[in-house]
Motif scaffolding. Structure first.
Motif, PDB file in Angstrom:
ATOM      1  N   PRO A  43     -13.988  -6.149   0.890  1.00 28.75           N
ATOM      2  CA  PRO A  43     -12.632  -6.337   1.421  1.00 28.75           C
ATOM      3  C   PRO A  43     -12.533  -6.106   2.922  1.00 28.75           C
ATOM      4  N   ALA A  44     -13.209  -5.081   3.431  1.00 26.62           N
ATOM      5  CA  ALA A  44     -13.145  -4.792   4.870  1.00 26.62           C
ATOM      6  C   ALA A  44     -13.786  -5.919   5.672  1.00 26.62           C
ATOM      7  N   ARG A  63     -14.168  -9.080   4.746  1.00 30.97           N
ATOM      8  CA  ARG A  63     -13.344 -10.288   4.655  1.00 30.97           C
ATOM      9  C   ARG A  63     -12.120 -10.178   5.562  1.00 30.97           C
ATOM     10  N   HIS A  64     -11.507  -9.005   5.572  1.00 35.31           N
ATOM     11  CA  HIS A  64     -10.354  -8.794   6.442  1.00 35.31           C
ATOM     12  C   HIS A  64     -10.750  -8.937   7.908  1.00 35.31           C
ATOM     13  N   GLN A  65     -11.917  -8.398   8.254  1.00 34.08           N
ATOM     14  CA  GLN A  65     -12.387  -8.481   9.637  1.00 34.08           C
ATOM     15  C   GLN A  65     -12.662  -9.929  10.033  1.00 34.08           C
ATOM     16  N   ASN A  88     -11.345 -12.718   8.665  1.00 33.51           N
ATOM     17  CA  ASN A  88     -10.068 -13.440   8.769  1.00 33.51           C
ATOM     18  C   ASN A  88      -9.334 -13.063  10.052  1.00 33.51           C
ATOM     19  N   GLY A  89      -9.357 -11.780  10.394  1.00 34.50           N
ATOM     20  CA  GLY A  89      -8.679 -11.336  11.600  1.00 34.50           C
ATOM     21  C   GLY A  89      -9.308 -11.916  12.856  1.00 34.50           C
TER      22      GLY A  89
END
Length: 673
Positions: free
Chosen positions: A643-644, A646-648, A650-651
Motif C-alpha cells: 500500500p505504501a 502504491r500510494h507513493q 500514484n502520488g
C-alpha cells in the motif's frame, strides 16, 4: 437552462418559505390585534435583511474579481465547502423543527410584540436575514459551478416568488401544507445537490493548488459521453457530476451522500417528541435606541468589508476599458493602464473573427489573449499589468495582423509573460517525433510478427514473453487521445463498453491476446486474433507517415500519455491477466521522455525552472517503477504492490502530471498573421 436553475430554485423555495412563514405570521398577528400601524416596523426589518443579503453577495463577487485565476479557484472552492456546511446544518435543523415550526414562530412573534418596536424590527430582520445570507452563499456557489448567472438567478427568483405565493396562501388560509413532509422531501433532494457542490468545491481547490490529486482521475468518460449532450448537461447542472472526476471528488461525493443521507433518513424515521411550550416572555420596556440602528449597522458592515478588500488587494480596482479589435481600429480606446490586475472589454468592430493578444511590442511576449472573438462581440480580457511597454495585436481570420500603438507603464512590479510559439517553431520537434514513431512502428511490426509465429507454433510461454516486449514497444510510442486514429482501438482497445466484455467478438488487439494467453485459450483460438493484430500494425506503419498532424497537439501529448497511465495502468483497469501494467507504465514514461526531449529547447527558453522540475519528477517516477521490476524479469502486479509503495507511485505520477500541466499552455501556438 433548467438544469442550472433547479438547485437555486429549490434553495430559494425552502429559504423563502421559511423566512416568509415568520413574516406572514408577524403580519397576521399585527392585523388581528389591530396594530397595523406597526407593520412598517416589520417591512423595515425585511428590507434591511434583503440589503444585507445583497451586500454579502457583493462582497463575494468583488473579492473574487480581485483575485488571480488560481486564487479564484481556491476562493470559490472554499466558499462551496462553507455553503455545503450551511445547507447541511439547515436541512437537519429543519428536519427537527418542522413539526413545531408554526408554534415556535408564534412564540417569537408574541415575544417581539411584547418587547417593543426595536425588537419587532430585529425579529423580522433576523428571520429574513439568516435565510438571505444562506441563499446568497449557496446561490453564489451554484453560479460558479454553472459558469453563468442567468440560470441560477432565474431559478432562485422563481423559487422565491413561489415561496411568497405559498406564504400568501397560508396567510389567507386558502392553502394547507404539510410542512414536515415538505421539508423532508426537499431536504433529501438538497443533500444530493450538496454532495455535488462539495465535489465541485474540492475540484476547485485542486485546481487552485490547495489540494493534491488534480490529475488522479477516478474515471474519464469524455471519450464515450458527449459532455455537451442534453442528458450530460442535465446531470452536471443538477447533481454536479461530470464526465471526468478525480478520486478525491468521487470519494467525497459518495462518503457525504452515504453518511448524511443515512443520518437524515434515520432521523426522519425516528421522529422526535413535540417541544415543550416555552414560558411566556416578560414584558420589557421599549428601548429608546433608534429603531434603524441595528439594521443600518448590519447592512453597513459587509459594505465596509467589500471596500476594505478592494482597497488592500494588489493593484487598483479593475478598469473596464473598452478596446476595439479590427484591422483598422486595433487598440482604439487603449490608454496607459494602472499597474495591477486590469479587465479590458475587447469589442470586435470589424467583420472578421479575430484573435487578440496583449503583448510586449518589442519582444512579442504575451500577457493576455482572447481566441475567436466574433464580429460585434465583446469579451473581457483580464491581465496583470507591471512596469513595461504594452500593445494590442489583432489577428483577423484571413486578414492582416495589426499591432496598436504602444503605451508605457511605470510603478508596477515585474510581470511574467509568455514568449509566443509559432507553428514553424514546432515543425522540427514534430518531424523528430514522427521519425521516432516511424522507426518504432517498424520495430513493433517485427515484434508482433514474432508473437504471431509463437502462437501459430503453439509455443505459449514464448508468446507471453514476446507479448510483453511488443506491447511495451507500442506503449512507448505515445498512443494517447487519437494519436493513431482508428488503429489504436484495433491494436490496443479495451473491452469497456462491449456487451460481452473480454468474450465479445469485437474485442481484438494486444489486450485480447493477453486475455487469451493468461486464461489458457488454445493457439487455434488466438491465431486469427494474432493475424489480425499483425495486419493492423502493418497498416498503421504504412498509414502513419501520411497522416496529418496538428503541430499544436504535440505539447498536449506530454500530459495526455501519463494521464492515461494514471487512469488505466496504475489502477490495473487494463490488466487482462498478465499483471504487467507497471511495465506498460514504464513504457508510457519513456514515450513522454521522448516528447520532452524534442520539445526541450522550446520549454527551456520559456521556463527553465519548469523543465528542471519536470526532469526531477520523471526521474522519481522512473525509479519507483524500476523498483517493481523483479530480478527474474517479471513485474509486480499493481494490486500486489505494498500500500505504501502504491500510494507513493500514484502520488509521484500525480505530481508529475501537475508539473506537466503548464506545458501545453506554454507552447500553445499563437497566431501572428
Amino acid at each position: 437552462m433548467w438544469d442550472e436553475a433547479f438547485p437555486s430554485f429549490l434553495i430559494g423555495l425552502r429559504e423563502g418559505l421559511e423566512a416568509g412563514l415568520i413574516v406572514s405570521i408577524l403580519v397576521a398577528t399585527l392585523v388581528r390585534s389591530e396594530q397595523k400601524n406597526r407593520l412598517p416596523q416589520v417591512w423595515t426589518g425585511v428590507l434591511a435583511a434583503l440589503a444585507l443579503a445583497l451586500s454579502f453577495g457583493s462582497v463575494l463577487t468583488f473579492t473574487a474579481a480581485k483575485l488571480s485565476g488560481t486564487a479564484q479557484e481556491a476562493f470559490g472552492g472554499a466558499l462551496s465547502l462553507i455553503a455545503v456546511a450551511f445547507v447541511t446544518a439547515m436541512v437537519f435543523w429543519m428536519r427537527r423543527s418542522a413539526r413545531n415550526l408554526s408554534s415556535e414562530i408564534r412564540e417569537k412573534v408574541t415575544a417581539a410584540l411584547a418587547m417593543g418596536a426595536g425588537t419587532l424590527v430585529l425579529t423580522s430582520f433576523l428571520a429574513v436575514g439568516r435565510e438571505g445570507l444562506e441563499t446568497s452563499l449557496f446561490l453564489w456557489s451554484t453560479i460558479q459551478t454553472a459558469k453563468s448567472s442567468t440560470g441560477p438567478l432565474i431559478g432562485a427568483a422563481v423559487g422565491l416568488v413561489l415561496a411568497a405565493g405559498l406564504c400568501w396562501g397560508l396567510y389567507r388560509r386558502v392553502l394547507k401544507i404539510n410542512l414536515t413532509r415538505f421539508f423532508t422531501v426537499t431536504g433529501a433532494v438538497l443533500i444530493v445537490i450538496a454532495a455535488g457542490v462539495l465535489s465541485y468545491g474540492l475540484r476547485d481547490l485542486q485546481e487552485g493548488g490547495v489540494l493534491p490529486g488534480g490529475h488522479a482521475y477516478a474515471f474519464d468518460l469524455s471519450g464515450s459521453i458527449d459532455a455537451s449532450s442534453w442528458y450530460a448537461t442535465l446531470v452536471q447542472g443538477v447533481f454536479n457530476l461530470t464526465v471526468t472526476m478525480t478520486w478525491l471528488q468521487v470519494v467525497a461525493y459518495v462518503a457525504y451522500l452515504a453518511i448524511v443521507m443515512t443520518l437524515f433518513v434515520t432521523g426522519v424515521r425516528a421522529g422526535r417528541p413535540a417541544a415543550e411550550a416555552a414560558p411566556a416572555p416578560e414584558a420589557v420596556k421599549e428601548s429608546t435606541r433608534p429603531r434603524w440602528l441595528v439594521p443600518a449597522a448590519l447592512v453597513a458592515v459587509p459594505a465596509v468589508v467589500a471596500v476594505t478588500v478592494i482597497a488592500v488587494s494588489d493593484g487598483k480596482p479593475a478598469e473596464a476599458a473598452t478596446v476595439a479589435v479590427s484591422e483598422t481600429e486595433c487598440g482604439k480606446g487603449f490608454t496607459a493602464p494602472q499597474p495591477g490586475q486590469q479587465v479590458f472589454q475587447m469589442h470586435n468592430t470589424g467583420d472578421k473573427t479575430s484573435e487578440v493578444y496583449l503583448v510586449n511590442p518589442t519582444t512579442g511576449s504575451v500577457y493576455g489573449e482572447i481566441e475567436g472573438l466574433a464580429p460585434a462581440t465583446t469579451r473581457a480580457l483580464t491581465a496583470t499589468i507591471g512596469t513595461g511597454d504594452y500593445a494590442w495585436r489583432c489577428v483577423p481570420t484571413g486578414g492582416k495582423s495589426v499591432t496598436s500603438a504602444a503605451v508605457h507603464v511605470t510603478g508596477g512590479a515585474a510581470v511574467k509573460s509568455v514568449i509566443p510559439v509559432a507553428e514553424d517553431d514546432l515543425k522540427a520537434p514534430l518531424d523528430a517525433y514522427k521519425a521516432y514513431v516511424t522507426k518504432g512502428l517498424a520495430t513493433l511490426l517485427t515484434q508482433t510478427q514474432k508473437l504471431q509465429a509463437d502462437i501459430h507454433a503453439g509455443d505459449l510461454p514464448a508468446a507471453k514473453a514476446d507479448w510483453v516486449t511488443a506491447h511495451t514497444q507500442y506503449a512507448s510510442l505515445g498512443a494517447a487521445y487519437g494519436t493513431f486514429a482508428d488503429f489504436d482501438k484495433k491494436i490496443n482497445g479495451r473491452p469497456d463498453g462491449l456487451a460481452d466484455k473480454a468474450q465479445d467478438k469485437d474485442f481484438s488487439g494486444f489486450l485480447r491476446i493477453e486475455y487469451g494467453l493468461w486464461h489458457g485459450q488454445a493457439p487455434d483460438v488466438l491465431g486469427p486474433i494474432a493475424d489480425q493484430l499483425a495486419t493492423d500494425v502493418d497498416g498503421l506503419g504504412k498509414a502513419f507517415p501520411t497522416q496529418d498532424f496538428d503541430p499544436g497537439d504535440l505539447p498536449l501529448r506530454t500530459h495526455e500519455i501519463l494521464e492515461n497511465t494514471l487512469q488505466f495502468e496504475l489502477t490495473g483497469d487494463t490488466d487482462q491477466g498478465s499483471g504487467t501494467n507497471l511495465a506498460t507504465a514504464q513504457a508510457n514514461l519513456a514515450g513522454t521522455q521522448e516528447l520532452l526531449t524534442v520539445l526541450q529547447p522550446l520549454v527551456k527558453q520559456r521556463s527553465p525552472e519548469l523543465l528542471a522540475k519536470i526532469d526531477a519528477g520523471v526521474a522519481r517516477v522512473g525509479a519507483l517503477l524500476t523498483a517493481a521490476h523483479q530480478p527474474d524479469g517479471s513485474w509486480t502486479p499493481v494490486d500486489r504492490l505494498a500500500p505504501a509503495a502504491r500510494h507513493q507511485l500514484n502520488g509521484a505520477t500525480g505530481q508529475l502530471l501537475e508539473d506537466l500541466a503548464p506545458v501545453p499552455d506554454l507552447l500553445e501556438i499563437r497566431k501572428s498573421a
